[in-house]
Structures are given as structure tokens and as C-alpha cells.
Scaffold this active site. Structure first.
Site, PDB file in Angstrom:
ATOM      1  N   CYS A 145       0.849  -1.278  -0.016  1.00 44.93           N
ATOM      2  CA  CYS A 145       0.107   0.055   0.040  1.00 44.93           C
ATOM      3  C   CYS A 145       0.972   1.263  -0.007  1.00 44.93           C
ATOM      4  O   CYS A 145       2.097   1.350  -0.150  1.00 44.93           O
ATOM      5  CB  CYS A 145      -1.008   0.138   0.955  1.00 44.93           C
ATOM      6  SG  CYS A 145      -0.233   0.370   2.876  1.00 44.93           S
ATOM      7  N   ASN A 203       2.450   1.592   4.366  1.00 47.14           N
ATOM      8  CA  ASN A 203       2.679   0.210   4.915  1.00 47.14           C
ATOM      9  C   ASN A 203       2.501   0.397   6.709  1.00 47.14           C
ATOM     10  O   ASN A 203       2.882  -0.197   7.140  1.00 47.14           O
ATOM     11  CB  ASN A 203       4.072  -0.295   4.775  1.00 47.14           C
ATOM     12  CG  ASN A 203       4.582  -1.747   5.024  1.00 47.14           C
ATOM     13  OD1 ASN A 203       5.337  -2.058   5.679  1.00 47.14           O
ATOM     14  ND2 ASN A 203       3.392  -2.505   4.842  1.00 47.14           N
ATOM     15  N   CYS A 206      -1.305   0.941   7.094  1.00 47.80           N
ATOM     16  CA  CYS A 206      -2.614   0.512   7.286  1.00 47.80           C
ATOM     17  C   CYS A 206      -3.255  -0.694   6.742  1.00 47.80           C
ATOM     18  O   CYS A 206      -3.403  -1.710   7.195  1.00 47.80           O
ATOM     19  CB  CYS A 206      -3.823   1.664   6.790  1.00 47.80           C
ATOM     20  SG  CYS A 206      -3.312   3.355   7.870  1.00 47.80           S
ATOM     21  N   ARG A 207      -3.233  -0.759   5.360  1.00 49.25           N
ATOM     22  CA  ARG A 207      -3.843  -1.589   4.622  1.00 49.25           C
ATOM     23  C   ARG A 207      -3.076  -3.019   4.217  1.00 49.25           C
ATOM     24  O   ARG A 207      -3.381  -4.137   4.652  1.00 49.25           O
ATOM     25  CB  ARG A 207      -4.367  -1.140   3.196  1.00 49.25           C
ATOM     26  CG  ARG A 207      -5.322  -0.013   3.193  1.00 49.25           C
ATOM     27  CD  ARG A 207      -5.586   0.448   1.818  1.00 49.25           C
ATOM     28  NE  ARG A 207      -4.445   1.451   1.318  1.00 49.25           N
ATOM     29  CZ  ARG A 207      -4.351   1.963   0.372  1.00 49.25           C
ATOM     30  NH1 ARG A 207      -5.113   2.009  -0.537  1.00 49.25           N
ATOM     31  NH2 ARG A 207      -3.281   2.826   0.153  1.00 49.25           N
ATOM     32  N   SER A 208      -1.978  -2.653   3.995  1.00 45.26           N
ATOM     33  CA  SER A 208      -0.999  -3.785   3.763  1.00 45.26           C
ATOM     34  C   SER A 208      -0.467  -4.246   5.094  1.00 45.26           C
ATOM     35  O   SER A 208      -0.555  -5.917   4.944  1.00 45.26           O
ATOM     36  CB  SER A 208       0.385  -3.488   2.754  1.00 45.26           C
ATOM     37  OG  SER A 208       1.052  -2.343   3.403  1.00 45.26           O
ATOM     38  N   ASP A 243      -8.064   3.876   1.499  1.00 44.95           N
ATOM     39  CA  ASP A 243      -6.897   3.915   2.646  1.00 44.95           C
ATOM     40  C   ASP A 243      -7.566   4.538   3.947  1.00 44.95           C
ATOM     41  O   ASP A 243      -8.064   5.802   3.772  1.00 44.95           O
ATOM     42  CB  ASP A 243      -5.818   4.892   1.901  1.00 44.95           C
ATOM     43  CG  ASP A 243      -4.778   5.142   2.955  1.00 44.95           C
ATOM     44  OD1 ASP A 243      -4.827   4.762   4.049  1.00 44.95           O
ATOM     45  OD2 ASP A 243      -3.528   5.431   2.373  1.00 44.95           O
TER      46      ASP A 243
END
Length: 158
Positions: free
Chosen positions: A8, A11, A13-15, A125
Site C-alpha cells: 500500500c 505500509n 494501514c492496509r498492507s 486507505d
């Protein structure tokens, strides 16, 4: 060993959410030791930092271990190291495609490409939206579908 990298923007939040969730799924499927999972960001703003508080809270809420996650930036060497590089949105894919610049045969996908029934193709995000629950639901659907595809492609059984 099958290697999966989630990517993401920063690195945090999402990934890392996808990394922790995918590890949890692998464990539940009895596939530990057969797969390696990591995450990275396209930017370097958060290198060395733990996931965002919202990511940590949502993982804890659903009983997923997020211990030991630290942000890092993607490196060109990752394209030789990993079998699957999974971006969270179109901007991540564009960045990854420019970074690899045809130097690798690796296939780069968006996480939601594995969920053809999803109305959303990008995982928003939550750093900007604040909606970690929506992100969790999308990442969960994507990770579950990705794992099923990997299991089918590699004839894996737990």
C-alpha cells in the site's frame, strides 16, 4: 515456498492488515511453513514504525495477531523474491509497474481483483477515510479469495 507481498502507500494501514490477516488464514488452513507473507509501502514516510492505531485496533477486535509488524518500503529486489505482489489500489499498481519496469515476469494484481463480485476494485486507505471497518471487510474478502486461488494454483492442502 510461496511468497506473497502486500503493498500500500505507507505500509501502516492496509498492507500490514492484509499481511496479518493472510498469516492468520494460512495458520487456520494448516499451511504454515509453506508460505511466506510480508508487506511494504511505496513511500518511505513510516519506515520502521508499527501499524496505525486503527489497524492495530481492528486486528485486535477480530482476534488477529499483528505483533511484530514494522513498516518498510518496497525494494526492486522484492520483484525477484516474491511470487505474488498485491497492491491495494490502482495508484499502488501504477507505482509497482513503474518500479519493476519490465525487469521481472512477476504478475502484480490489486487485492480486489481476486473478488470479481466486489463493487469496489480499490481498497480505500483508512489513513484518509478513517473507516478501518470497511477496509477490514474488503481486505478479508480479498485475502480469502487470494488464498483459495493460490491453493488451487499450487495444489495445496492443509
Amino acid at each position: 515456498m510461496i511468497k506473497v507481498l502486500f503493498v500500500c502507500l505507507g505500509n501502516i494501514c492496509r498492507s500490514p492488515m492484509a499481511e496479518a490477516m493472510f498469516r492468520d488464514l494460512i495458520k487456520k488452513e494448516g499451511l504454515e511453513g509453506r508460505m511466506v507473507v510480508d508487506s511494504a509501502g511505496t513511500g518511505d514516510w513510516h519506515v520502521g514504525k508499527p501499524p496505525h492505531e486503527g489497524t492495530r485496533e481492528i486486528l485486535e477486535k477480530y482476534g488477529i495477531d499483528g505483533e511484530g509488524l514494522k513498516a518498510r518500503q518496497i525494494a526492486v529486489s522484492d520483484f525477484d523474491e516474491f511470487d505474488y505482489i498485491i497492491g491495494m489500489d490502482a495508484a499502488n499498481l501504477e507505482h509497482l509497474t513503474k518500479l519493476v519496469d519490465g525487469k521481472s515476469n512477476i504478475v502484480i494484481n490489486r487485492l480486489m481483483d481476486f473478488v470479481p463480485t466486489s463493487m469496489k476494485k480499490d481498497v480505500p486507505d483508512p489513513y484518509f477515510t478513517g473507516d478501518f471497518e470497511e477496509t477490514y471487510e474488503l481486505v478479508k474478502a480479498g485475502c480469502e479469495a487470494l488464498l483459495q486461488q493460490i491453493k488451487a494454483e499450487h495444489s495445496l492442502e492443509g
